[in-house]
Each structure stands twice: as structure tokens, then as C-alpha cells.
Design an enzyme around this catalytic site. Structure first.
Site, PDB file in Angstrom:
ATOM      1  N   TYR A 149       1.004  -1.667   0.304  1.00  0.00           N
ATOM      2  CA  TYR A 149      -0.039  -0.042   0.192  1.00  0.00           C
ATOM      3  C   TYR A 149       0.752   0.948   0.197  1.00  0.00           C
ATOM      4  CZ  TYR A 149      -3.963   3.044   1.521  1.00  0.00           C
ATOM      5  OH  TYR A 149      -4.797   4.151   1.107  1.00  0.00           O
ATOM      6  N   LYS A 177      -1.725  -1.751  -3.719  1.00  0.00           N
ATOM      7  CA  LYS A 177      -2.799  -0.182  -3.228  1.00  0.00           C
ATOM      8  C   LYS A 177      -1.991   1.085  -3.858  1.00  0.00           C
ATOM      9  CE  LYS A 177      -6.484   1.994  -1.025  1.00  0.00           C
ATOM     10  NZ  LYS A 177      -6.893   1.981   0.393  1.00  0.00           N
TER      11      LYS A 177
END
Length: 308
Positions: A149, A177
Site C-alpha cells: 500500500y 494499492k
């Protein structure tokens, strides 16, 4: 139909977690305690009605800064039990402490999670060598696939392109992400690795696909999931006009859900729709009447009705 340049060898597009994932809010009861029945009901709704291929639990949208380790494990078990037979459950386990992150990763695996979301260590701003060591140690700690992320505006440090390319060599680091908001950096990584990139910004889902991303980990997708999936499938089918029309339709909610902190408005919208949500935990504050009225207007602008 393929979007590859004719001189570029086609690479198989991997979608290890499907196309549409929602970073699910964590329902609480009126007194602020964990609502596991509500979590199961919300998870079923997101998968069955909103078309989610996977759910991320215990992310920031799940108020992970204010839930305990024990609550996180109980939530994973409840969501896996509810939808784990037809959707993947990805557990947010990232902290700014490598040892604690590994502990959460092991607990998530034991609780039945299908994958891990590991955010860049925040606030302590490690150098790239520290990021490489952190993410590798977490990926080594379990048998689960890992989604990195990358969110520098919260973490304070970005995962550099060269670091991302090195991390992609790890067999279990399979996805990202991407909330960097830098499509040039995204382009370089998707061209140099097989990492499955998911937009971490709802409004960039469609434009990011032009440079090689495969889907979204969304917030507004609590409400826009089914239509977002249609948009992604239209783009995949080569129907760019239909994809663009859906992008433009949903833009008021893709952006409007972040007029204040996203959790606040998602919970307000779910409550209005009669779905489990409950209050937010401090230091967040529940939506004001004016914010809820604006959310209704943003939903209406996207062609979606929020009940009075």
C-alpha cells in the site's frame, strides 16, 4: 481486444484479488463496540449487491488505528465466515513497527485471511532500504499473498520505483494499492514488473487502467461497486466510450466521499441506507447534518439515491 502496443509483447494481466475491492468500514454498535453481526451483513451486501470480488478489512477505512489486535482478528474471522466462500478477504496488517506487523500478519493468516495489505510504515519515515527490509520480512512471515500500500501523503514516504521493482521479485508480493497519484511512476512499475496494480484513489480507477492497472481498492465502492465493476469491464472489452461515461457519471461520488475523512461519510451513507455502520471512534467525528445533505447531493449527481 488488447490495449498493448503492437511492438510490445503482451503480458498476461494478473488479477490476484479480482477487479473491485472495497476497503470495508468496521461496523460498531451505538456504544462504539465491535458489531460482528453487522460486519457479516455488510460484507454480504458488498459482495452480493455491490459486486465486490474481495474485501479489505482492518484498513484505514476500517478504522484500524483505533481497533485492537483482538478486534482485528475477530473481524477477519467474521468476514471470512460470511463471504470467504465467494470473495477474498484481504487483511490490513501494516503498522510502522515491523515486529508488530509480522504479529498481525500471522494472526490474520490464522484467522483465515486470503491476503495481506501492508501499508508503508508511517511517521518514522524509513529510508528505501528500510522499506525493502520491512516489506520483505512481512512477506517472508506467512504463506499469504501481499498487496503493498503506497500512500505517501499519509505515510510521509513513497515506495520508490526501484524499490518496488526489487520487491516484485518476492514470490508472495503480488499486488499494489496505488494511492501515490503519480501515473508516471505507476507506468514505470507496471512496465517493469508483473505486480497487479489497483488504484487506491476511486477517481483514478479508469485513467490508471490506461497505464496498466487492473482494478480498484475503493471507498465510494460501498455504494458504487457494481457500476465501477461495469466501468472496468467496459474498458477491458475495449468499449472506452462506455467506460468513460460511467467514470463521468460516478465522479461526483468518487470525489464527494472524501469531502471529509472517507470513513465518516461512508458510515453516514450506510446508516441512511439502513445498513450496519454505527458511529466512528475518536479522534474521528460523525458526519454533520450539512455533510450528510451534501452526501445526498453527491449521490444524486451520480444517479444514486440515498434514502431520506
Amino acid at each position: 481486444m488488447t490495449h498493448d502496443h503492437p511492438d510490445t509483447p503482451a503480458r498476461a494481466v494478473s488479477r490476484p484479488f479480482g477487479r473491485v475491492l472495497t476497503a470495508m468500514v468496521t461496523p460498531f454498535t451505538a456504544d462504539g463496540s465491535l458489531d460482528l453481526d453487522g460486519a457479516a451483513r455488510l460484507a454480504n451486501h458488498l459482495v452480493d449487491e455491490q459486486g465486490n470480488d474481495a474485501l479489505v478489512v482492518n484498513g484505514t477505512t476500517g478504522e484500524s488505528p483505533t481497533t485492537t489486535d483482538a478486534e482485528k482478528e475477530r473481524l477477519i474471522r467474521a468476514v471470512v465466515e460470511a463471504v470467504g466462500d465467494r470473495a477474498k478477504v484481504v487483511a490490513g496488517v501494516g503498522t510502522n513497527d515491523t515486529r508488530h506487523t509480522i504479529e498481525l500478519a500471522a494472526a490474520a493468516e490464522k484467522a483465515g485471511a486470503h491476503g495481506l495489505l501492508v501499508v508503508t510504515p508511517y511517521y518514522n519515515k524509513p529510508p528505501q532500504s528500510g522499506l525493502l527490509r520491512h516489506f520483505t520480512a512481512v512477506a517472508d512471515a506467512t504463506g499469504l499473498p501481499v498487496m503493498l500500500y503506497d500512500i505517501p501523503h499519509r505515510a510521509g514516504v513513497a515506495i520508490a520505483t526501484d524499490t518496488m521493482v526489487r520487491l516484485a521479485e518476492h514470490a508472495r508480493i503480488v499486488a499494489v494499492k496505488d494511492a501515490k497519484g503519480d501515473l508516471t511512476a505507476t507506468s514505470w512499475v507496471t512496465s517493469r514488473t508483473n505486480l497487479a496494480y489497483y488504484s487506491g484513489e476511486d477517481s483514478l480507477t479508469l485513467p490508471a487502467m490506461a497505464v496498466g492497472t487492473v482494478g480498484v481498492v475503493g471507498t465510494s465502492t460501498h455504494f458504487t461497486g457494481a457500476l465501477t465493476k461495469q466501468m472496468i469491464e467496459a474498458y477491458d472489452a475495449g468499449d472506452n466510450a462506455a467506460a468513460l461515461a460511467l467514470h463521468r457519471r460516478l465522479l461526483p461520488l468518487y470525489t464527494g466521499i472524501f469531502r471529509t475523512q472517507g470513513v465518516i461519510l461512508v458510515k453516514a451513507g450506510l446508516t441512511a441506507a439502513g445498513m450496519p455502520a454505527g458511529p466512528v471512534r475518536p479522534p474521528l467525528v460523525d458526519a454533520t447534518d450539512d455533510e450528510i445533505a451534501q452526501l445526498r447531493a453527491d449521490c444524486a449527481a451520480a444517479g444514486l439515491e440515498l434514502p431520506e
